[in-house]
Design a protein around this motif. Structure first.
Motif, short mmCIF file in Angstrom:
data_model
loop_
_atom_site.label_atom_id
_atom_site.label_comp_id
_atom_site.label_asym_id
_atom_site.label_seq_id
_atom_site.Cartn_x
_atom_site.Cartn_y
_atom_site.Cartn_z
N GLY A 43 1.00 -1.59 0.07
CA GLY A 43 -0.01 -0.19 -0.28
C GLY A 43 0.77 1.13 -0.51
N SER A 44 0.61 1.52 0.60
CA SER A 44 1.39 4.00 0.76
C SER A 44 2.11 3.05 2.07
CB SER A 44 0.18 4.52 1.29
OG SER A 44 -0.75 4.60 2.32
N LEU A 45 2.34 2.38 2.61
CA LEU A 45 3.13 2.59 3.84
C LEU A 45 5.02 2.34 3.59
CD1 LEU A 45 1.77 -1.08 5.96
CD2 LEU A 45 1.66 1.69 5.82
N ASN A 46 6.11 2.31 4.22
CA ASN A 46 7.17 2.48 3.82
C ASN A 46 8.05 1.24 3.49
OD1 ASN A 46 8.42 5.67 4.25
ND2 ASN A 46 7.26 5.11 5.82
N THR A 47 8.73 0.81 2.87
CA THR A 47 8.96 -0.49 2.71
C THR A 47 10.40 -0.85 3.64
OG1 THR A 47 11.22 0.42 1.56
CG2 THR A 47 8.79 -0.58 0.03
N ILE A 48 10.30 -2.17 3.61
CA ILE A 48 11.47 -2.10 4.79
C ILE A 48 12.80 -1.11 4.99
CG2 ILE A 48 12.77 -4.49 6.15
CD1 ILE A 48 9.80 -5.87 5.74
N ALA A 49 13.01 -1.50 3.63
CA ALA A 49 14.70 -1.31 3.42
C ALA A 49 14.86 0.70 3.51
CB ALA A 49 14.65 -1.29 1.80
N ALA A 50 13.54 1.01 3.28
CA ALA A 50 13.60 2.59 3.58
C ALA A 50 13.90 2.81 4.58
CB ALA A 50 11.53 2.55 3.40
N LEU A 51 12.28 2.15 6.45
CA LEU A 51 13.15 2.22 7.39
C LEU A 51 13.90 1.96 7.56
CD1 LEU A 51 8.98 0.60 8.12
CD2 LEU A 51 9.63 2.92 8.40
N ASN A 56 18.55 3.94 10.06
CA ASN A 56 20.55 4.53 10.38
C ASN A 56 20.63 5.15 9.65
OD1 ASN A 56 23.25 2.85 9.69
ND2 ASN A 56 23.14 3.84 8.41
N TYR A 57 19.80 6.33 9.47
CA TYR A 57 20.53 7.72 8.62
C TYR A 57 20.24 8.46 10.35
CZ TYR A 57 19.81 12.41 7.18
OH TYR A 57 20.56 13.87 6.94
N TYR A 58 19.77 8.19 11.13
CA TYR A 58 19.79 9.25 12.39
C TYR A 58 21.14 8.29 13.73
CZ TYR A 58 15.61 11.80 11.47
OH TYR A 58 14.98 12.42 11.02
N LEU A 59 21.52 6.88 13.11
CA LEU A 59 22.15 6.54 13.93
C LEU A 59 23.38 7.06 13.85
CD1 LEU A 59 21.41 2.52 14.46
CD2 LEU A 59 21.31 4.50 16.32
N ALA A 60 23.94 7.17 12.19
CA ALA A 60 25.18 7.92 12.07
C ALA A 60 25.13 9.00 12.17
CB ALA A 60 25.49 7.48 9.98
N GLY A 61 24.51 9.61 11.67
CA GLY A 61 23.97 11.03 12.09
C GLY A 61 24.38 11.52 13.38
N ILE A 62 24.15 10.86 14.46
CA ILE A 62 24.08 10.95 16.23
C ILE A 62 25.57 10.48 16.36
CG2 ILE A 62 23.67 10.47 18.70
CD1 ILE A 62 20.86 10.87 17.12
N TYR A 77 16.07 14.77 4.66
CA TYR A 77 16.92 13.53 3.92
C TYR A 77 16.53 12.40 5.09
CZ TYR A 77 18.62 17.94 2.37
OH TYR A 77 18.39 19.01 1.59
N SER A 78 16.17 11.96 5.32
CA SER A 78 15.90 11.01 6.44
C SER A 78 15.59 9.73 5.78
CB SER A 78 15.75 10.90 8.12
OG SER A 78 14.06 10.80 6.95
N PHE A 79 14.93 9.97 5.04
CA PHE A 79 14.17 8.55 3.63
C PHE A 79 14.64 9.35 2.39
CE2 PHE A 79 11.10 8.54 7.19
CZ PHE A 79 10.68 6.88 7.20
N ASP A 80 15.65 9.32 2.19
CA ASP A 80 16.46 9.04 0.89
C ASP A 80 16.95 8.02 0.63
OD1 ASP A 80 15.01 11.35 0.45
OD2 ASP A 80 16.71 13.08 0.50
#
Length: 155
Positions: A43-51, A56-62, A77-80
């Motif tokens: 449906g319109s849900l995020n994919t497992i890869a996107a999640l 990971n984006y936030y872990l790497a940034g912190i 940019y967190s879902f790019d």
């Protein structure tokens, strides 16, 4: 046990090897997913890869901040997610996620307890403690989504 050790243990649980809160963790959830399943839209849900990319984006940034760098991440940019077109692409994302997870837990465990009460980067972001608790909550939120998506995809 110090406060930072306690936070590191909670992060270890949700990211790598715990089962206490959700009876699962990211590593367990991601280990049996194929790249095709990781990018499957429901449906319109995020994919497992996107999640996976998003967390990971936030872990790497912190992690960058923990290592003396600037806070360079931005929510927009967190879902790019770069395209996942192969097993290698997916394996690389999962490997990076797990590497960052291990490093994140280690960095938190090394923080002195007094640092938890200090502002994180800028006072507008609150304290280190507030941000680390937020990371834990954020991780569990998206772990639940991944678990649910797996059930839908594997059904």
């Amino acid at each position: 046990m110090t406060r930072t050790e306690s936070l590191a243990n909670r992060l270890q649980e949700v990211l790598l090897n715990g089962r206490w809160i959700a009876n699962t963790n990211y590593k367990h959830q991601l280990e049996d997913i194929t790249w095709e399943q990781a990018i499957k839209k429901v449906g319109s849900l995020n994919t497992i890869a996107a999640l996976t990319y998003h967390v990971n984006y936030y872990l790497a940034g912190i992690l960058n901040v923990f290592r003396g760098g600037e806070l360079e991440i931005r929510d927009r940019y967190s879902f790019d997610l770069p395209p996942i077109c192969s097993k290698e692409d997916w394996d690389n994302l999962v490997d990076e996620f797990l590497t960052n997870s291990e490093a994140f837990v280690l960095e938190v465990s090394k923080l002195p307890d007094h640092k938890l009460d200090m502002p994180f980067v800028d006072e507008k972001y609150g304290t280190y403690l507030r941000n680390l608790e937020g990371v834990i909550e954020h991780c569990y939120y998206h772990l639940g989504q991944i678990s649910f998506l797996k059930k839908l995809i594997f059904a």
